[in-house]
Motif scaffolding. Structure first.
Motif, PDB file in Angstrom:
ATOM      1  N   ILE A  22      36.489  29.485  42.808  1.00  0.00           N
ATOM      2  CA  ILE A  22      35.429  29.914  41.898  1.00  0.00           C
ATOM      3  C   ILE A  22      35.046  28.794  40.931  1.00  0.00           C
ATOM      4  N   TYR A  23      33.745  28.713  40.685  1.00  0.00           N
ATOM      5  CA  TYR A  23      33.208  27.737  39.751  1.00  0.00           C
ATOM      6  C   TYR A  23      33.387  28.244  38.325  1.00  0.00           C
ATOM      7  N   TRP A  24      33.796  27.349  37.416  1.00  0.00           N
ATOM      8  CA  TRP A  24      33.895  27.687  35.994  1.00  0.00           C
ATOM      9  C   TRP A  24      33.354  26.521  35.171  1.00  0.00           C
ATOM     10  N   GLU A  25      32.986  26.820  33.951  1.00  0.00           N
ATOM     11  CA  GLU A  25      32.520  25.776  33.038  1.00  0.00           C
ATOM     12  C   GLU A  25      32.740  26.226  31.610  1.00  0.00           C
ATOM     13  N   ARG A  26      32.765  25.243  30.729  1.00  0.00           N
ATOM     14  CA  ARG A  26      32.712  25.588  29.307  1.00  0.00           C
ATOM     15  C   ARG A  26      31.825  24.609  28.574  1.00  0.00           C
ATOM     16  N   SER A  27      31.207  25.104  27.530  1.00  0.00           N
ATOM     17  CA  SER A  27      30.254  24.314  26.763  1.00  0.00           C
ATOM     18  C   SER A  27      30.380  24.683  25.290  1.00  0.00           C
ATOM     19  N   GLY A  28      29.639  23.977  24.457  1.00  0.00           N
ATOM     20  CA  GLY A  28      29.707  24.251  23.030  1.00  0.00           C
ATOM     21  C   GLY A  28      30.855  23.514  22.371  1.00  0.00           C
ATOM     22  N   ASN A  29      31.477  24.164  21.406  1.00  0.00           N
ATOM     23  CA  ASN A  29      32.552  23.566  20.605  1.00  0.00           C
ATOM     24  C   ASN A  29      33.912  23.951  21.181  1.00  0.00           C
ATOM     25  N   PRO A  30      34.657  23.007  21.737  1.00  0.00           N
ATOM     26  CA  PRO A  30      35.957  23.339  22.334  1.00  0.00           C
ATOM     27  C   PRO A  30      36.930  23.967  21.341  1.00  0.00           C
ATOM     28  N   ASN A  31      36.696  23.726  20.040  1.00  0.00           N
ATOM     29  CA  ASN A  31      37.568  24.288  18.998  1.00  0.00           C
ATOM     30  C   ASN A  31      36.969  25.526  18.340  1.00  0.00           C
ATOM     31  N   GLY A  32      35.847  26.004  18.890  1.00  0.00           N
ATOM     32  CA  GLY A  32      35.195  27.176  18.312  1.00  0.00           C
ATOM     33  C   GLY A  32      35.786  28.478  18.804  1.00  0.00           C
ATOM     34  N   LEU A  33      35.126  29.569  18.460  1.00  0.00           N
ATOM     35  CA  LEU A  33      35.554  30.879  18.949  1.00  0.00           C
ATOM     36  C   LEU A  33      35.341  30.934  20.455  1.00  0.00           C
ATOM     37  N   SER A  34      36.367  31.296  21.189  1.00  0.00           N
ATOM     38  CA  SER A  34      36.251  31.358  22.645  1.00  0.00           C
ATOM     39  C   SER A  34      35.558  32.647  23.059  1.00  0.00           C
ATOM     40  N   VAL A  35      34.515  32.506  23.873  1.00  0.00           N
ATOM     41  CA  VAL A  35      33.802  33.672  24.393  1.00  0.00           C
ATOM     42  C   VAL A  35      33.633  33.518  25.899  1.00  0.00           C
ATOM     43  N   LEU A  36      33.943  34.570  26.622  1.00  0.00           N
ATOM     44  CA  LEU A  36      33.751  34.597  28.073  1.00  0.00           C
ATOM     45  C   LEU A  36      32.476  35.370  28.375  1.00  0.00           C
ATOM     46  N   ILE A  37      31.584  34.759  29.150  1.00  0.00           N
ATOM     47  CA  ILE A  37      30.366  35.426  29.589  1.00  0.00           C
ATOM     48  C   ILE A  37      30.580  35.917  31.019  1.00  0.00           C
ATOM     49  N   ILE A  38      30.381  37.212  31.248  1.00  0.00           N
ATOM     50  CA  ILE A  38      30.552  37.789  32.586  1.00  0.00           C
ATOM     51  C   ILE A  38      29.184  38.191  33.123  1.00  0.00           C
ATOM     52  N   HIS A  39      28.788  37.564  34.211  1.00  0.00           N
ATOM     53  CA  HIS A  39      27.448  37.797  34.753  1.00  0.00           C
ATOM     54  C   HIS A  39      27.352  39.116  35.512  1.00  0.00           C
ATOM     55  N   GLY A  40      26.115  39.482  35.797  1.00  0.00           N
ATOM     56  CA  GLY A  40      25.851  40.749  36.471  1.00  0.00           C
ATOM     57  C   GLY A  40      25.825  40.640  37.977  1.00  0.00           C
ATOM     58  N   GLY A  41      25.343  41.687  38.582  1.00  0.00           N
ATOM     59  CA  GLY A  41      25.298  41.801  40.042  1.00  0.00           C
ATOM     60  C   GLY A  41      25.961  43.107  40.459  1.00  0.00           C
ATOM     61  N   PRO A  42      27.179  43.027  41.046  1.00  0.00           N
ATOM     62  CA  PRO A  42      27.934  41.838  41.407  1.00  0.00           C
ATOM     63  C   PRO A  42      27.157  40.939  42.375  1.00  0.00           C
ATOM     64  N   GLY A  43      27.458  39.647  42.312  1.00  0.00           N
ATOM     65  CA  GLY A  43      26.798  38.710  43.203  1.00  0.00           C
ATOM     66  C   GLY A  43      25.656  37.957  42.573  1.00  0.00           C
ATOM     67  N   GLY A  44      25.414  38.163  41.266  1.00  0.00           N
ATOM     68  CA  GLY A  44      24.267  37.544  40.621  1.00  0.00           C
ATOM     69  C   GLY A  44      24.456  36.083  40.257  1.00  0.00           C
ATOM     70  N   GLY A  45      25.674  35.698  39.946  1.00  0.00           N
ATOM     71  CA  GLY A  45      25.934  34.324  39.529  1.00  0.00           C
ATOM     72  C   GLY A  45      25.588  34.099  38.067  1.00  0.00           C
ATOM     73  N   SER A  46      26.202  33.075  37.489  1.00  0.00           N
ATOM     74  CA  SER A  46      25.944  32.745  36.085  1.00  0.00           C
ATOM     75  C   SER A  46      24.661  31.928  35.961  1.00  0.00           C
ATOM     76  N   SER A  47      24.232  31.727  34.728  1.00  0.00           N
ATOM     77  CA  SER A  47      22.973  31.008  34.482  1.00  0.00           C
ATOM     78  C   SER A  47      23.111  30.121  33.254  1.00  0.00           C
ATOM     79  N   PRO A  48      22.516  28.925  33.269  1.00  0.00           N
ATOM     80  CA  PRO A  48      22.541  28.059  32.085  1.00  0.00           C
ATOM     81  C   PRO A  48      21.955  28.743  30.850  1.00  0.00           C
ATOM     82  N   SER A  49      21.010  29.662  31.055  1.00  0.00           N
ATOM     83  CA  SER A  49      20.364  30.327  29.916  1.00  0.00           C
ATOM     84  C   SER A  49      21.347  31.173  29.114  1.00  0.00           C
ATOM     85  N   TYR A  50      22.442  31.617  29.723  1.00  0.00           N
ATOM     86  CA  TYR A  50      23.408  32.450  29.007  1.00  0.00           C
ATOM     87  C   TYR A  50      24.047  31.692  27.841  1.00  0.00           C
TER      88      TYR A  50
END
Length: 316
Positions: A22-50
């Motif tokens: 599975i593909y994963w990524e993180r962006s923003g501030n590595p020392n900030g509040l950690s938030v996990l974004i869970i995309h829809g579908g199932p099967g929809g995939g994540s998006s840069p806009s999130y």
């Protein structure tokens, strides 16, 4: 309203089984509040806009593509692809990134998976921010895929069911599943386009061409339709009404719910039932919106909530 576009500062592929990566990524501030974004579908995939729903100076933003979709491999694979597998994948990502606990943000099927993850790993969830609630009860599936939404978007529903012979239309999920798992590539593609167009054409209060046109992308529509249908024909691999039956486990978690009043894909009833079953949750009804998180009122409220989240936790 959205925050500026940003690129991931870290990304990779995580082998979660001999079959799946599975593909994963993180962006923003590595020392900030950690938030996990869970995309829809199932099967929809994540998006840069999130990423743009979070202040990149304050959040450590984690995304991933669920099994079989987006950049995860193998593409459109149904084997070893169940709710249980996805929940365990989330835990493997958390452990990989050495995050003790995190905020969870999800919409549509992403709200379903967020709730199930929070039920099963309560101590790892700091808060839930949910949109377009989908509890995956049988009547919700019937409403959207058989009869209900069909009475509102009638012309689009007729296009959706037109690829199914008349004698099989009494159970459209079964009929589509047969074709989406067919060895006949042409039949599978036709079914995938019809299934995907149906959801894309009903996701906004006023249908948007750019959304509908996603159905013509063979790569997207194949994984989206096949994986959705696979989960729904199997009742997401859980007992009926699993979330509300286990809702008491969430009483200690702050929960915010954003719901479009005229959401046809995931109707208001599910958000209402969740809010009633969890009195500690906060429900925000957007009166001039449908299902998509890109509806202006929904986007505005989500950003207000993530800003409040950042401020409340920074003051602790």
């Amino acid at each position: 309203m959205l925050f500026p576009e940003i690129e991931p500062n870290e990304q990779g592929m995580l082998n979660v089984s001999p079959l799946h990566s599975i593909y994963w990524e993180r962006s923003g501030n590595p020392n900030g509040l950690s938030v996990l974004i869970i995309h829809g579908g199932p099967g929809g995939g994540s998006s840069p806009s999130y990423r743009r729903y979070f202040d990149p100076k304050k959040f450590n933003i984690v995304q991933f593509d669920q099994r079989g979709c987006g950049r995860s491999t193998p593409h459109s694979e149904l084997e070893e692809n169940t709710t249980h597998h996805l929940i365990e994948d989330i835990e493997k990502i958390r452990q990989l990134l050495k995050i003790e606990s995190w905020h969870v943000f999800g919409g549509s099927w992403g709200s379903t998976l967020s709730l199930i993850y929070a039920i099963q790993y309560t101590e790892k969830v700091l808060s839930l921010t949910l949109r377009g609630i989908f509890l995956c009860r049988q009547h919700e599936l019937t409403w959207f895929y058989q009869k209900g939404a069909s009475e509102i978007f009638s012309e689009e529903f007729d296009l959706y069911q037109s690829v199914i012979p008349l004698n099989e239309r009494g159970n459209l999920i079964n009929a589509f599943h047969k074709r989406l798992t067919s060895q006949d590539r042409s039949e599978r593609t036709q079914a995938a386009h019809a299934w995907t167009r149906w959801e894309m054409s009903t996701s906004y209060l006023k249908p948007k061409e750019f959304s509908i046109n996603k159905a013509t992308n063979d790569n997207f529509s194949d994984s989206f339709a096949r994986i959705e249908c696979h989960y729904f024909i199997n009742n997401i691999f859980l007992e009926e009404n699993y979330i509300l039956k286990n809702i008491n486990k969430l009483k200690g978690i702050p929960v915010s719910i954003v719901q479009g009043r005229y959401d046809v894909v995931c109707p208001m009833r599910s958000a209402w039932d969740l809010n009633k079953a969890l009195p500690t949750s906060k429900l925000y009804v957007i009166d001039n919106a449908g299902h998509s998180m890109k509806e202006i009122g929904i986007s505005k409220r989500l950003i207000e909530l993530t800003n409040e989240l950042a401020n409340s936790f920074s003051n602790l």
